[in-house]
Design an enzyme around this catalytic site. Structure first.
Site, PDB file in Angstrom:
ATOM      1  N   ALA A   1       0.818  -1.216   0.000  1.00  0.00           N
ATOM      2  CA  ALA A   1       0.000   0.000   0.000  1.00  0.00           C
ATOM      3  C   ALA A   1       0.848   1.261   0.000  1.00  0.00           C
ATOM      4  O   ALA A   1       0.445   2.282  -0.565  1.00  0.00           O
ATOM      5  CB  ALA A   1      -0.949  -0.006   1.199  1.00  0.00           C
ATOM      6  N   ASP A   2       2.013   1.224   0.621  1.00  0.00           N
ATOM      7  CA  ASP A   2       2.885   2.403   0.610  1.00  0.00           C
ATOM      8  C   ASP A   2       3.383   2.696  -0.798  1.00  0.00           C
ATOM      9  O   ASP A   2       3.442   3.851  -1.225  1.00  0.00           O
ATOM     10  CB  ASP A   2       4.072   2.196   1.556  1.00  0.00           C
ATOM     11  CG  ASP A   2       3.696   2.405   3.013  1.00  0.00           C
ATOM     12  OD1 ASP A   2       2.904   3.326   3.301  1.00  0.00           O
ATOM     13  OD2 ASP A   2       4.193   1.655   3.865  1.00  0.00           O
ATOM     14  N   ALA A   3       3.762   1.636  -1.511  1.00  0.00           N
ATOM     15  CA  ALA A   3       4.226   1.834  -2.885  1.00  0.00           C
ATOM     16  C   ALA A   3       3.095   2.335  -3.776  1.00  0.00           C
ATOM     17  O   ALA A   3       3.282   3.246  -4.592  1.00  0.00           O
ATOM     18  CB  ALA A   3       4.795   0.528  -3.433  1.00  0.00           C
TER      19      ALA A   3
ATOM     20  N   GLY B   1       2.424   5.931  -2.958  1.00  0.00           N
ATOM     21  CA  GLY B   1       3.478   6.771  -3.513  1.00  0.00           C
ATOM     22  C   GLY B   1       3.299   7.014  -4.998  1.00  0.00           C
ATOM     23  O   GLY B   1       3.504   8.130  -5.491  1.00  0.00           O
TER      24      GLY B   1
END
Length: 398
Positions: free
Chosen positions: A167-169, A172
């Protein structure tokens, strides 16, 4: 600076991964990014493994190509310096809970007064509005709430997180996309103030799941876990060869399925009434996988790979990081590069993605140390004396 975004300046006061990764993706393409951290321990990402001799390796990659300063925006002197910096930048990236910058005396009206042409990307777990807006959150929270976790893993086992905060990628990437779109709008409308971007990490993950909402609305289907089987085409699974190596084979079209059957010595399989069409194969995937899996398990990986390639079947070995370093294609493409680092000499990182023919991006250096560019920014650019900077350091403002 080189790359298609040379000339764009980004002030990044966000923390951990998603917000900083948004600006790093743009820094790879030539944007000039100034990363702001709290004095002392710095960004929380520095505390996350892996480390070598206490040096944070993850930080070095996620914040590559950035200059770095330390500044406490919560203190009046820190806020005053921030107000001097902001008008010099095209973009501000922040990921505090909604209302945090307002409490620190930096509401959007004040930012518009100081820098009307500065795009503001706000990255939060649940968005700037709604009943969940004040909740804390990390990647695993959004992966679970978006539905991704519910379709990942085996049906008789617990839902399965990936070994990386997906989810962070994803957040981003959406953040970088949002910045570029907002800059395009700003430049096309010189008389208007720049936009705020409300990026919800939960909504970013939900968007990636693409057809799940329409499938539920139109068919009443709630998609569930089904292991490594593709739920929309077949056969498509991860199979084990005779020598123990794993290979993924997505036979997603009729032609590929027929070629796969030729490659594994099952030329009559496409005529089986259970497997005539893709919907048939999806309905009868267990029986189909039993046949395909058995045929593959009789072959070592190398002869299997030769046959699949000869018949034009898409496949891939399940590679670990060491395999990727040794992969001749990745080597030929120079997909792994050595990046200068002040602590460790050089670090292996992924090359810039995507590649531009006329204005290629580049990775110039790894993530900075805490306050590495304080003198350069505060003294050389803002005009503070070294004595004034030393006093601010003594007050833990920088």
């Amino acid at each position: 600076m080189s790359g298609p975004l040379a000339g764009i300046r980004i002030l990044d006061i966000s923390t951990i991964i998603a917000g900083p990764w948004s600006s790093t993706l743009l820094a790879d393409l030539g944007a000039e990014v100034l990363k702001v951290e709290l004095p002392g321990a710095g960004d929380g990402l520095r505390a996350l493994a892996p480390h070598k001799d206490g040096i944070p390796l993850w930080w070095k990659v996620t914040n590559r190509n950035k200059r770095g300063i330390s500044l406490d925006l919560r203190k009046p002197a820190g806020k005053a310096l921030f107000e001097q910096l902001l008008p010099r930048y095209d973009v501000l990236v922040e990921n505090f809970r909604p209302g945090t910058l307002d409490k620190w005396g930096m509401p959007i009206d004040r930012m518009r007064e100081l820098a009307p042409r500065c795009v503001v990307l706000r990255v939060t777990g649940f968005g700037q509005t709604g009943p969940y807006k004040d909740r804390p959150g990390f990647a695993r929270v959004f992966e679970a709430m978006s539905g991704l976790l519910n379709i990942t893993g085996d049906p008789d086992r617990p839902p399965l997180h990936a070994g990386f905060p997906i989810a962070d990628a994803v957040g981003g990437l959406f953040g970088a996309l949002g910045i570029l779109a907002a800059l395009r709008h700003r430049d096309a409308n010189p008389d208007l103030p720049a936009q705020e971007i409300d990026l919800s990490m939960l909504e970013a993950m939900w968007r990636v799941l693409d057809f799940l909402p329409v499938e539920y609305q139109q068919l009443g289907v709630v998609r569930e876990r089904n292991g490594n089987n593709s739920q929309y085409s077949g056969p498509s699974n991860v199979y084990r060869a005779k020598d123990g190596r794993w290979v993924t084979i997505p036979a997603s079209t009729q032609a590929v399925f027929e070629r796969l059957c030729q490659a594994i010595g099952q030329p009559l399989l496409p005529a089986d009434p259970r497997f005539l069409t893709n919907p048939d194969r999806v309905r009868n995937r267990a029986a189909l996988d039993a046949v395909v899996g058995q045929a593959i398990s009789a072959l070592d990986y190398e002869p299997l790979a030769d046959m699949l390639e000869k018949h034009g079947v898409a496949f891939a070995p399940v590679q670990n990081t060491a395999d990727i370093f040794a992969d001749p294609h990745m080597q030929a493409r120079q997909a792994i590069i050595d990046v200068p680092d002040s602590d460790l000499g050089s670090l292996a990182m992924q090359a810039v993605v995507p590649r531009f023919s006329a204005t290629p991006g580049e990775v110039r250096y790894s993530g900075p140390s805490v306050g590495e560019h304080n003198i350069e920014v505060f003294c050389d650019e803002l005009g503070l004396t070294e004595a004034e900077l030393a006093e601010l350091k003594a007050q833990n403002v920088v």
